[in-house]
Write a protein that holds these residues in place. Structure first.
Motif, PDB file in Angstrom:
ATOM      1  N   LEU A 315      64.909  -3.908  69.370  1.00 52.06           N
ATOM      2  CA  LEU A 315      65.532  -3.357  68.173  1.00 52.06           C
ATOM      3  C   LEU A 315      65.889  -4.452  67.166  1.00 52.06           C
ATOM      4  O   LEU A 315      65.679  -4.295  65.962  1.00 52.06           O
ATOM      5  CB  LEU A 315      66.775  -2.566  68.535  1.00 52.06           C
ATOM      6  CG  LEU A 315      66.547  -1.158  69.085  1.00 52.06           C
ATOM      7  CD1 LEU A 315      67.875  -0.520  69.470  1.00 52.06           C
ATOM      8  CD2 LEU A 315      65.815  -0.273  68.074  1.00 52.06           C
ATOM      9  N   LYS A 316      66.435  -5.551  67.660  1.00 51.81           N
ATOM     10  CA  LYS A 316      66.756  -6.644  66.745  1.00 51.81           C
ATOM     11  C   LYS A 316      65.486  -7.205  66.119  1.00 51.81           C
ATOM     12  O   LYS A 316      65.453  -7.538  64.923  1.00 51.81           O
ATOM     13  CB  LYS A 316      67.544  -7.741  67.475  1.00 51.81           C
ATOM     14  CG  LYS A 316      68.989  -7.370  67.748  1.00 51.81           C
ATOM     15  CD  LYS A 316      69.744  -8.494  68.429  1.00 51.81           C
ATOM     16  CE  LYS A 316      71.184  -8.109  68.735  1.00 51.81           C
ATOM     17  NZ  LYS A 316      72.075  -8.178  67.568  1.00 51.81           N
ATOM     18  N   GLY A 317      64.427  -7.315  66.925  1.00 52.73           N
ATOM     19  CA  GLY A 317      63.160  -7.801  66.396  1.00 52.73           C
ATOM     20  C   GLY A 317      62.631  -6.901  65.295  1.00 52.73           C
ATOM     21  O   GLY A 317      62.167  -7.371  64.240  1.00 52.73           O
ATOM     22  N   TYR A 318      62.716  -5.596  65.514  1.00 50.86           N
ATOM     23  CA  TYR A 318      62.238  -4.650  64.494  1.00 50.86           C
ATOM     24  C   TYR A 318      63.130  -4.706  63.254  1.00 50.86           C
ATOM     25  O   TYR A 318      62.641  -4.713  62.117  1.00 50.86           O
ATOM     26  CB  TYR A 318      62.218  -3.234  65.059  1.00 50.86           C
ATOM     27  CG  TYR A 318      61.727  -2.208  64.064  1.00 50.86           C
ATOM     28  CD1 TYR A 318      60.382  -2.146  63.711  1.00 50.86           C
ATOM     29  CD2 TYR A 318      62.617  -1.325  63.460  1.00 50.86           C
ATOM     30  CE1 TYR A 318      59.931  -1.211  62.780  1.00 50.86           C
ATOM     31  CE2 TYR A 318      62.183  -0.391  62.529  1.00 50.86           C
ATOM     32  CZ  TYR A 318      60.836  -0.336  62.192  1.00 50.86           C
ATOM     33  OH  TYR A 318      60.400   0.580  61.276  1.00 50.86           O
ATOM     34  N   SER A 319      64.434  -4.758  63.458  1.00 56.98           N
ATOM     35  CA  SER A 319      65.365  -4.785  62.333  1.00 56.98           C
ATOM     36  C   SER A 319      65.158  -6.012  61.461  1.00 56.98           C
ATOM     37  O   SER A 319      65.203  -5.936  60.228  1.00 56.98           O
ATOM     38  CB  SER A 319      66.808  -4.749  62.854  1.00 56.98           C
ATOM     39  OG  SER A 319      67.735  -4.826  61.789  1.00 56.98           O
ATOM     40  N   LEU A 320      64.908  -7.156  62.092  1.00 57.01           N
ATOM     41  CA  LEU A 320      64.830  -8.420  61.352  1.00 57.01           C
ATOM     42  C   LEU A 320      63.457  -8.694  60.760  1.00 57.01           C
ATOM     43  O   LEU A 320      63.341  -9.427  59.769  1.00 57.01           O
ATOM     44  CB  LEU A 320      65.237  -9.582  62.263  1.00 57.01           C
ATOM     45  CG  LEU A 320      66.713  -9.609  62.681  1.00 57.01           C
ATOM     46  CD1 LEU A 320      66.946 -10.625  63.785  1.00 57.01           C
ATOM     47  CD2 LEU A 320      67.610  -9.917  61.481  1.00 57.01           C
ATOM     48  N   TRP A 382      73.283   0.633  69.416  1.00 59.00           N
ATOM     49  CA  TRP A 382      73.900   1.517  68.417  1.00 59.00           C
ATOM     50  C   TRP A 382      74.054   0.790  67.087  1.00 59.00           C
ATOM     51  O   TRP A 382      73.639   1.298  66.031  1.00 59.00           O
ATOM     52  CB  TRP A 382      75.238   2.012  68.964  1.00 59.00           C
ATOM     53  CG  TRP A 382      76.186   2.590  67.958  1.00 59.00           C
ATOM     54  CD1 TRP A 382      75.872   3.235  66.791  1.00 59.00           C
ATOM     55  CD2 TRP A 382      77.623   2.563  68.028  1.00 59.00           C
ATOM     56  NE1 TRP A 382      77.029   3.624  66.137  1.00 59.00           N
ATOM     57  CE2 TRP A 382      78.104   3.222  66.871  1.00 59.00           C
ATOM     58  CE3 TRP A 382      78.535   2.067  68.963  1.00 59.00           C
ATOM     59  CZ2 TRP A 382      79.465   3.388  66.620  1.00 59.00           C
ATOM     60  CZ3 TRP A 382      79.890   2.237  68.720  1.00 59.00           C
ATOM     61  CH2 TRP A 382      80.345   2.880  67.569  1.00 59.00           C
ATOM     62  N   GLN A 383      74.643  -0.399  67.105  1.00 57.62           N
ATOM     63  CA  GLN A 383      74.887  -1.135  65.869  1.00 57.62           C
ATOM     64  C   GLN A 383      73.579  -1.515  65.175  1.00 57.62           C
ATOM     65  O   GLN A 383      73.473  -1.442  63.937  1.00 57.62           O
ATOM     66  CB  GLN A 383      75.721  -2.383  66.161  1.00 57.62           C
ATOM     67  CG  GLN A 383      77.121  -2.093  66.683  1.00 57.62           C
ATOM     68  CD  GLN A 383      77.979  -1.350  65.682  1.00 57.62           C
ATOM     69  OE1 GLN A 383      78.105  -1.753  64.533  1.00 57.62           O
ATOM     70  NE2 GLN A 383      78.569  -0.242  66.104  1.00 57.62           N
ATOM     71  N   THR A 384      72.568  -1.915  65.958  1.00 62.59           N
ATOM     72  CA  THR A 384      71.294  -2.320  65.359  1.00 62.59           C
ATOM     73  C   THR A 384      70.551  -1.119  64.796  1.00 62.59           C
ATOM     74  O   THR A 384      69.919  -1.203  63.730  1.00 62.59           O
ATOM     75  CB  THR A 384      70.425  -3.057  66.397  1.00 62.59           C
ATOM     76  OG1 THR A 384      71.181  -4.113  66.995  1.00 62.59           O
ATOM     77  CG2 THR A 384      69.191  -3.668  65.739  1.00 62.59           C
ATOM     78  N   LEU A 385      70.603   0.003  65.473  1.00 64.10           N
ATOM     79  CA  LEU A 385      70.007   1.230  64.943  1.00 64.10           C
ATOM     80  C   LEU A 385      70.678   1.646  63.641  1.00 64.10           C
ATOM     81  O   LEU A 385      70.011   2.118  62.705  1.00 64.10           O
ATOM     82  CB  LEU A 385      70.096   2.354  65.977  1.00 64.10           C
ATOM     83  CG  LEU A 385      69.092   2.246  67.137  1.00 64.10           C
ATOM     84  CD1 LEU A 385      69.547   3.092  68.323  1.00 64.10           C
ATOM     85  CD2 LEU A 385      67.697   2.666  66.676  1.00 64.10           C
ATOM     86  N   ASP A 387      71.953  -0.453  61.529  1.00 60.97           N
ATOM     87  CA  ASP A 387      71.405  -1.399  60.537  1.00 60.97           C
ATOM     88  C   ASP A 387      70.023  -0.963  60.068  1.00 60.97           C
ATOM     89  O   ASP A 387      69.707  -1.000  58.868  1.00 60.97           O
ATOM     90  CB  ASP A 387      71.323  -2.805  61.142  1.00 60.97           C
ATOM     91  CG  ASP A 387      72.681  -3.456  61.336  1.00 60.97           C
ATOM     92  OD1 ASP A 387      73.657  -2.996  60.712  1.00 60.97           O
ATOM     93  OD2 ASP A 387      72.750  -4.423  62.116  1.00 60.97           O
ATOM     94  N   ILE A 388      69.186  -0.547  61.026  1.00 59.32           N
ATOM     95  CA  ILE A 388      67.834  -0.106  60.675  1.00 59.32           C
ATOM     96  C   ILE A 388      67.889   1.128  59.796  1.00 59.32           C
ATOM     97  O   ILE A 388      67.156   1.253  58.807  1.00 59.32           O
ATOM     98  CB  ILE A 388      67.020   0.165  61.971  1.00 59.32           C
ATOM     99  CG1 ILE A 388      66.810  -1.137  62.753  1.00 59.32           C
ATOM    100  CG2 ILE A 388      65.670   0.797  61.628  1.00 59.32           C
ATOM    101  CD1 ILE A 388      66.252  -0.933  64.157  1.00 59.32           C
TER     102      ILE A 388
END
Length: 393
Positions: A315-320, A382-385, A387-388
């Motif tokens: 998720l972090k990889g996708y977000s960033l 949850w937090q990264t989703l 952000d996305i």
């Protein structure tokens, strides 16, 4: 897509706040002797009262962190202080050498051989100090961190069973943890020292233990940074390498270093492609980089933390970066994780599956599984989703 992401964010949020945290608040706190029970069966009944210092520290950290970053809930702070006071009184030998395990009343059972008792005590008291404003807790974090730095070249000290000078290896886990630990107590250390620690840890993780000729992170290297053709030297723990990558992504984001983020994403995908069980699904626990029989008899088990840490990294990889491979893999790992590790009949998650994905042990906590990876992972996802979702049109 945005609605799907919002629904996923709600799924992780609800699981954290309505299922997992209430389980630990209700079942783990030892109201008589202090600290936490971690050996809990499927329904939360205590089956062993020994207390493992690194799991005590992890739970103090978890509830302190949520209090600091999410919401000032008094029950979270009370739970954190409950464990912190027990650790302060019984967890160490008086000089902040942290035992591995204690009996229920706090008497030491296993001496301070394990460096991770120290690392999790550090982050526990660092976050507890932030939550309470109590400088006694901050001092414990500072002093323990100083001891870790003195021990980092020989973490087990006099308790090491290895004969020196024959095959001297260094382990991936410590620089990986130090990446995260330095950020947890950055309010307690000098900025120049923090930056130097971050640079050193990133170098060790991304330039030493990651081997571009293999496309993999290995668990052990020789002290002069060479591969070792031995059981320990061939060992690969896919979940460990993937977990370290989201630490690196966080650091890359903080430093404004897109190259670090991109490299961490590439390594995440490499490790996942390598570690995924093509026959039964899920991620192997241990592997041998040469395909030799691993020494770990549990090598083909599927473990909760491996899959949860992988979800965070994807998720972090996708977000960033917007890398679509991260999202495709996230959906695949998400489906496997929720189908196999979530207990649909009782709170909290299973930890140990066999290769086929069947539950091996119905426990919810034990000597190695406590209040850490599941709630931390649910919070991070949850937090990264969220952000996305904010980035999606």
């Amino acid at each position: 897509m945005k609605e799907k992401i919002q629904n996923l964010a709600q799924q992780y949020k609800s699981e954290l706040l309505d299922n997992v945290l209430p389980f630990w608040l209700d079942k783990s706190q030892d109201k008589e002797y202090g600290g936490y029970f971690t050996c809990l069966d499927r329904y939360g009944k205590v089956f062993d009262t020994d207390k493992f210092v690194w799991l005590q520290g992890r739970q103090v950290w978890l509830f302190s962190m949520l209090y600091n970053k999410l919401e000032k809930r008094q029950e979270w702070l009370d739970c954190a202080v409950h464990g912190g006071e027990f650790l302060k009184k019984y967890g160490h030998d008086g000089n902040f050498n942290w035992y591995f395990s204690l009996d229920r009343a706090g008497n030491p059972l296993v001496d301070p051989y394990n460096i991770f008792s120290y690392t999790f005590a550090t982050i526990a008291f660092g976050q507890l100090g932030l939550a309470t404003g109590n400088d006694v807790y901050n001092d414990i974090a500072r002093r323990t961190f100083d001891i870790i730095l003195k021990k980092k070249d020989n973490p087990k000290g006099k308790w090491s069973k290895l004969h020196p000078g024959t095959r001297d290896l260094k382990n991936f886990a410590l620089p990986m943890i130090l990446c995260n630990l330095a950020l947890e107590i950055e309010h307690l250390i000098e900025p120049e020292y923090l930056n130097r620690t971050i640079d050193t840890c990133l170098h060790e993780v991304l330039d030493v233990f990651y081997r571009p000729e293999l496309g993999l992170v290995v668990e052990n290297m020789t002290v002069d940074n060479q591969l070792s053709d031995s059981f320990d030297g061939r060992l690969v723990n896919p979940g460990h390498g993937i977990e370290a990558m989201w630490f690196c992504m966080d650091l890359g984001k903080r430093l404004g270093r897109k190259d670090i983020v991109d490299k961490a994403v590439d390594i995440t995908l490499n490790m996942l492609n390598y570690g995924w069980d093509k026959e039964y699904g899920g991620i192997f626990y241990f592997m041998d980089r040469k395909g030799c029989p691993p020494q770990e008899l549990e090598w083909d088990q599927k473990l909760w933390w491996v899959h949860i840490e992988t979800l965070i990294s994807l998720l972090k990889g996708y977000s960033l970066t917007g890398n679509e491979e991260c999202w495709k893999w996230f959906e695949k790992v998400h489906e496997y994780t929720w189908a196999h590790f979530k207990d649909k009949e009782a709170p909290e998650w299973f930890g140990y599956l066999n290769r086929r994905g069947e539950v091996l042990l119905p426990l919810k906590g034990g000597k190695w599984k406590g209040c850490f990876h599941v709630p931390r992972g649910l919070y991070q996802c949850w937090q990264t989703l969220e952000d996305i979702s904010r980035k999606e049109k």
